[in-house]
Write a protein that holds these residues in place. Sequence first.
Motif, PDB file in Angstrom:
ATOM      1  N   GLY A  99       0.852  -1.178   0.000  1.00  0.00           N
ATOM      2  CA  GLY A  99       0.000   0.000   0.000  1.00  0.00           C
ATOM      3  C   GLY A  99       0.893   1.234   0.000  1.00  0.00           C
ATOM      4  O   GLY A  99       1.857   1.313  -0.749  1.00  0.00           O
ATOM      5  N   ASP A 100       0.610   2.165   0.906  1.00  0.00           N
ATOM      6  CA  ASP A 100       1.434   3.373   0.984  1.00  0.00           C
ATOM      7  C   ASP A 100       2.463   3.293   2.108  1.00  0.00           C
ATOM      8  O   ASP A 100       3.075   4.289   2.471  1.00  0.00           O
ATOM      9  CB  ASP A 100       0.551   4.612   1.163  1.00  0.00           C
ATOM     10  N   ARG A 101       2.672   2.121   2.652  1.00  0.00           N
ATOM     11  CA  ARG A 101       3.625   1.950   3.753  1.00  0.00           C
ATOM     12  C   ARG A 101       4.926   1.315   3.264  1.00  0.00           C
ATOM     13  O   ARG A 101       4.914   0.449   2.404  1.00  0.00           O
ATOM     14  CB  ARG A 101       3.020   1.104   4.863  1.00  0.00           C
ATOM     15  N   LYS A 102       6.037   1.765   3.884  1.00  0.00           N
ATOM     16  CA  LYS A 102       7.357   1.236   3.560  1.00  0.00           C
ATOM     17  C   LYS A 102       7.900   0.486   4.767  1.00  0.00           C
ATOM     18  O   LYS A 102       7.717   0.910   5.904  1.00  0.00           O
ATOM     19  CB  LYS A 102       8.314   2.371   3.192  1.00  0.00           C
ATOM     20  N   TYR A 103       8.608  -0.621   4.479  1.00  0.00           N
ATOM     21  CA  TYR A 103       9.168  -1.464   5.537  1.00  0.00           C
ATOM     22  C   TYR A 103      10.607  -1.842   5.210  1.00  0.00           C
ATOM     23  O   TYR A 103      11.006  -1.861   4.050  1.00  0.00           O
ATOM     24  CB  TYR A 103       8.357  -2.760   5.674  1.00  0.00           C
ATOM     25  N   LYS A 104      11.346  -2.173   6.242  1.00  0.00           N
ATOM     26  CA  LYS A 104      12.681  -2.762   6.091  1.00  0.00           C
ATOM     27  C   LYS A 104      12.685  -4.050   6.890  1.00  0.00           C
ATOM     28  O   LYS A 104      12.396  -4.057   8.078  1.00  0.00           O
ATOM     29  CB  LYS A 104      13.776  -1.821   6.581  1.00  0.00           C
ATOM     30  N   LEU A 105      13.023  -5.150   6.219  1.00  0.00           N
ATOM     31  CA  LEU A 105      13.043  -6.484   6.804  1.00  0.00           C
ATOM     32  C   LEU A 105      14.480  -6.953   6.902  1.00  0.00           C
ATOM     33  O   LEU A 105      15.239  -6.847   5.948  1.00  0.00           O
ATOM     34  CB  LEU A 105      12.231  -7.426   5.908  1.00  0.00           C
ATOM     35  N   PRO A 121       8.458   8.662   7.471  1.00  0.00           N
ATOM     36  CA  PRO A 121       9.157   9.932   7.247  1.00  0.00           C
ATOM     37  C   PRO A 121       9.126  10.781   8.519  1.00  0.00           C
ATOM     38  O   PRO A 121       8.137  10.792   9.249  1.00  0.00           O
ATOM     39  CB  PRO A 121       8.359  10.618   6.138  1.00  0.00           C
ATOM     40  N   ALA A 122      10.213  11.481   8.760  1.00  0.00           N
ATOM     41  CA  ALA A 122      10.301  12.334   9.942  1.00  0.00           C
ATOM     42  C   ALA A 122      10.522  13.782   9.516  1.00  0.00           C
ATOM     43  O   ALA A 122      11.175  14.051   8.511  1.00  0.00           O
ATOM     44  CB  ALA A 122      11.448  11.882  10.842  1.00  0.00           C
ATOM     45  N   GLU A 123       9.990  14.675  10.286  1.00  0.00           N
ATOM     46  CA  GLU A 123      10.199  16.093  10.052  1.00  0.00           C
ATOM     47  C   GLU A 123      11.085  16.619  11.173  1.00  0.00           C
ATOM     48  O   GLU A 123      10.845  16.346  12.340  1.00  0.00           O
ATOM     49  CB  GLU A 123       8.859  16.832  10.061  1.00  0.00           C
TER      50      GLU A 123
END
Length: 132
Positions: A99-105, A121-123
Amino acid sequence: GAAQRMYPGANFTEGEMEYQDGGWYYELGGVIDGREVEAMFQADGTPYQQEIQVAAESVPAVVRSAVQNSFAGATVTAWEEIRSGTGALLEYHVKLTKGDRKYKLLLSTSGGILSLFREVPAEIEVPVNAMQ
């Protein structure tokens, strides 16, 4: 320096300090032979760890199968070998989207799942004296 000895002719374009495994390391990032590479060094220039983008077909089938079986419906956007400063293969990192989510495995070299992280994302707000 140490990075040029490790990767002759490399064009490193990014640099940062990273905290990992209880210590601070210098990290350089760039592209070598069309692959993204990040190299981490101790303060004295000793190589600590490498992240090297690799093609899916160079990843063992047992690792690829673990991703496919455990994360059906996710799309792999990058495969990375994680190597020690001396070049020994330690584990694999896989970047995924669903979907619109990103992951690192993080996976062992035998395909065991070590960790899963959602990338958010961080601001960051930095004080300034004037707008430029």
